[in-house]
Design a protein around this motif. Structure first.
Motif, mmCIF file in Angstrom:
data_model
loop_
_atom_site.group_PDB
_atom_site.id
_atom_site.type_symbol
_atom_site.label_atom_id
_atom_site.label_comp_id
_atom_site.label_asym_id
_atom_site.label_seq_id
_atom_site.Cartn_x
_atom_site.Cartn_y
_atom_site.Cartn_z
ATOM 1 N N GLY A 175 -1.631 -3.963 -5.477
ATOM 2 C CA GLY A 175 -1.598 -3.185 -4.245
ATOM 3 C C GLY A 175 -2.721 -2.160 -4.167
ATOM 4 O O GLY A 175 -3.642 -2.152 -4.987
ATOM 5 N N GLU A 176 -2.638 -1.301 -3.176
ATOM 6 C CA GLU A 176 -3.671 -0.290 -2.943
ATOM 7 C C GLU A 176 -3.004 1.068 -2.771
ATOM 8 O O GLU A 176 -1.897 1.162 -2.237
ATOM 9 C CB GLU A 176 -4.441 -0.597 -1.653
ATOM 10 N N GLN A 177 -3.733 2.115 -3.165
ATOM 11 C CA GLN A 177 -3.238 3.473 -2.957
ATOM 12 C C GLN A 177 -4.218 4.177 -2.023
ATOM 13 O O GLN A 177 -5.438 4.031 -2.179
ATOM 14 C CB GLN A 177 -3.141 4.193 -4.308
ATOM 15 N N GLY A 178 -3.676 4.913 -1.047
ATOM 16 C CA GLY A 178 -4.556 5.682 -0.171
ATOM 17 C C GLY A 178 -4.147 5.556 1.280
ATOM 18 O O GLY A 178 -3.150 4.909 1.611
ATOM 19 N N ASP A 179 -4.924 6.200 2.118
ATOM 20 C CA ASP A 179 -4.668 6.176 3.559
ATOM 21 C C ASP A 179 -4.868 4.748 4.083
ATOM 22 O O ASP A 179 -5.892 4.110 3.804
ATOM 23 C CB ASP A 179 -5.649 7.143 4.229
ATOM 24 N N LEU A 180 -3.883 4.251 4.828
ATOM 25 C CA LEU A 180 -3.897 2.834 5.242
ATOM 26 C C LEU A 180 -5.168 2.461 6.009
ATOM 27 O O LEU A 180 -5.759 1.402 5.786
ATOM 28 C CB LEU A 180 -2.639 2.551 6.082
ATOM 29 N N GLN A 181 -5.569 3.355 6.922
ATOM 30 C CA GLN A 181 -6.776 3.033 7.713
ATOM 31 C C GLN A 181 -8.004 2.898 6.814
ATOM 32 O O GLN A 181 -8.835 2.003 6.992
ATOM 33 C CB GLN A 181 -7.004 4.119 8.759
ATOM 34 N N GLN A 182 -8.101 3.789 5.815
ATOM 35 C CA GLN A 182 -9.245 3.740 4.881
ATOM 36 C C GLN A 182 -9.171 2.493 4.006
ATOM 37 O O GLN A 182 -10.190 1.834 3.766
ATOM 38 C CB GLN A 182 -9.260 4.997 3.976
ATOM 39 N N CYS A 202 0.844 -1.208 0.000
ATOM 40 C CA CYS A 202 0.000 0.000 0.000
ATOM 41 C C CYS A 202 0.872 1.248 0.000
ATOM 42 O O CYS A 202 1.852 1.312 0.741
ATOM 43 C CB CYS A 202 -0.830 0.075 1.283
ATOM 44 N N VAL A 203 0.485 2.217 -0.789
ATOM 45 C CA VAL A 203 1.219 3.491 -0.786
ATOM 46 C C VAL A 203 0.244 4.644 -0.595
ATOM 47 O O VAL A 203 -0.890 4.595 -1.055
ATOM 48 C CB VAL A 203 2.032 3.702 -2.088
#
Ligand SMILES: Cc1cc2nc3c(=O)[nH]c(=O)nc-3n(C[C@H](O)[C@H](O)[C@H](O)COP(=O)(O)OP(=O)(O)OC[C@H]3O[C@@H](n4cnc5c(N)ncnc54)[C@H](O)[C@@H]3O)c2cc1C
Length: 323
Positions: free
Chosen positions: A265-272, A255-256
Motif C-alpha cells: 500500500g501507500e502512505q500519504g495524502d491520497l491526491q499526492q 492507502c492510509v
C-alpha cells in the motif's frame, strides 16, 4: 413569486426557494433525503407548468420528457401543480446478514422477494423501518450474487447509520427504492485502463464495479486505490489482495493518511499518492466514490492529469447538513 399547487392547496414560494423548501416551510412533508439533487428521493411530477431543466439533472430523458423533476433543486420560474411521482416504487427487503467489517463499517445483506434490476455500483434509497427517514446506500453486490450488499459507516448521531449499527436485526423488513445512479461499469472498451478510487465506504460501489468488469471480460489494467485515515479504517483487504493475486490485471493499493501502510500500500495524502503513481491518465476511465469533498477534489485532479471528463464517473456520498 411562483405558486405551487399540491393536493388541492396553494403554497407561495419565496425568492430563491426550492419546491422542497417551500413545501417543508408550509408543513408539507414529501419524501426527501440528500437535498442535493443526487438521491432522487424527492422526484416529483409537474402536472401543470414546466419545471426548470436544471431541476431534471440526472433523470432519465424519458422521465424529464414527462415533466418529472427533483423538488430539492427546483427553483420554480412559473406556477407548478405537482403530483408525487409513482416511478420509484418501494419494494420490501429483509435483512439476512449483518457483519462488522471494521470498527466503523457494518456489512448488511438484504434479500428481496423479486430480484432488483440493477447494475453493480448503483445505489438504493433505504427507509428507516420506524421513522421512514430515507438515506442512500451504494450496492457492493452484483445481481448474480443473489443478495443486495451495503457497507454502512457509522456517522456520529446518525439516524439511519445508527439504526444499521445498533438496532438492525436479522429478519427486519425494510422499504427500499431504486436503483439510482450512473456510476457503473460499461463494456464499451474492454481494453481501457480503469482507475478506481474509493474513500472509506466509497469502496462499496467500487467493489461491485470491479467484480462486474471482471465478469464482463474487461482486459485492461484495473487499479483500485482504497483510502482511509489509518489501517483500522480499511476493510476487505484480504479479499481484494486475493482478487488481485488471481487476476493479473488487477492492482489493489490500500492507502492510509496516518501510520504505516499495509503491505503493497501507500502512505500519504491520497491526491499526492495518485499524482505520483498515476501522473498521466490520458485514455483512462476513472471511478471516484465516497466523501463529497474528497471526490470533487480527486475528479478535478484526474482531469488535470489528462483523463477526459466524460471518462470520469463519481458517486459523492453527499449528506444533508440542514439542522
Ligand atoms: C449516492 C449516495 C450513496 C451513498 N452510499 C453510501 C454507502 O455506500 N455507505 C455509507 O456509509 N454511506 C453512504 N452514503 C451516505 C448515506 O446516505 C448517509 O448520508 C449516511 O449514512 C448518514 O446518514 P445518517 O442518517 O446516519 O446520518 P444523519 O442523521 O443524516 O446525520 C447526523 C449528523 O451527521 C452529519 N453527517 C452525515 N453524514 C456525514 C458524513 N459522511 N460526514 C460527516 N458528517 C455527516 C449530518 O450533517 C448530521 O449533522 C451515500 C450517500 C449518497 C448520496
Amino acid at each position: 413569486m411562483p405558486v405551487i399547487t399540491f393536493e388541492g392547496k396553494e403554497y407561495h414560494c419565496k425568492e430563491g426557494e426550492t419546491v422542497l423548501e417551500s413545501l417543508t416551510r408550509h408543513g408539507v412533508l414529501i419524501p426527501s433525503a440528500c437535498h442535493s439533487g443526487v438521491c432522487q428521493t424527492c422526484i416529483t411530477k409537474a402536472v401543470k407548468g414546466t419545471p426548470p431543466v436544471e431541476s431534471q439533472k440526472g433523470l432519465k430523458d424519458t422521465l424529464a420528457d414527462q415533466n418529472y423533476f427533483l423538488a430539492c433543486i427546483c427553483k420554480p420560474e412559473e406556477d407548478l401543480e405537482l403530483a408525487l411521482a409513482d416511478v420509484s416504487k418501494a419494494i420490501e427487503a429483509t435483512i439476512t446478514e449483518k457483519t462488522l467489517l471494521n470498527e466503523s463499517v457494518v456489512r448488511i445483506r438484504l434479500q428481496t422477494e423479486q430480484p432488483l434490476d440493477y447494475i453493480a455500483g448503483q445505489f438504493i434509497n433505504v427507509k428507516h423501518p420506524e421513522t421512514g427517514v430515507t438515506r442512500s446506500y451504494s450496492l457492493a453486490s452484483l445481481p448474480r450474487d443473489g443478495f443486495l450488499e451495503l457497507h454502512v459507516k457509522r456517522v456520529p448521531d446518525g439516524h439511519v447509520s445508527g439504526y444499521f449499527h445498533d438496532d438492525a436485526a436479522l429478519g427486519d423488513k425494510l422499504s427500499i427504492m431504486g436503483p439510482v445512479g450512473d456510476c457503473f461499469y460499461t463494456d464499451r472498451d474492454l481494453d481501457q485502463p480503469l482507475l478506481l478510487v474509493g474513500v472509506g465506504t466509497g469502496l462499496a460501489p467500487l467493489h461491485g464495479i470491479l467484480r462486474d468488469a471482471l465478469v464482463r471480460g474487461h482486459r485492461g489494467e484495473i487499479h483500485l486505490f482504497h483510502a482511509s485515515l489509518a489501517t483500522q479504517g480499511l476493510y476487505y483487504t484480504d479479499e481484494l489482495s486475493a482478487l488481485a493475486a488471481k487476476n493479473e490485471q488487477v492492482h489493489y493499493i490500500p492507502c492510509v493518511l496516518h501510520g504505516d501502510a499495509p503491505h503493497g500500500g501507500e502512505q500519504g495524502d491520497l491526491q499526492q499518492v495518485l499524482k505520483k503513481s498515476k501522473p498521466d491518465l490520458k485514455g483512462w476511465r476513472v471511478y471516484v466514490c465516497g466523501d463529497p469533498a474528497i471526490v470533487n477534489g480527486l475528479k478535478q485532479a484526474c482531469f488535470m492529469s489528462g483523463a477526459n471528463m466524460t471518462d470520469i464517473y463519481s458517486d459523492p456520498f453527499v449528506f444533508d447538513v440542514t439542522p
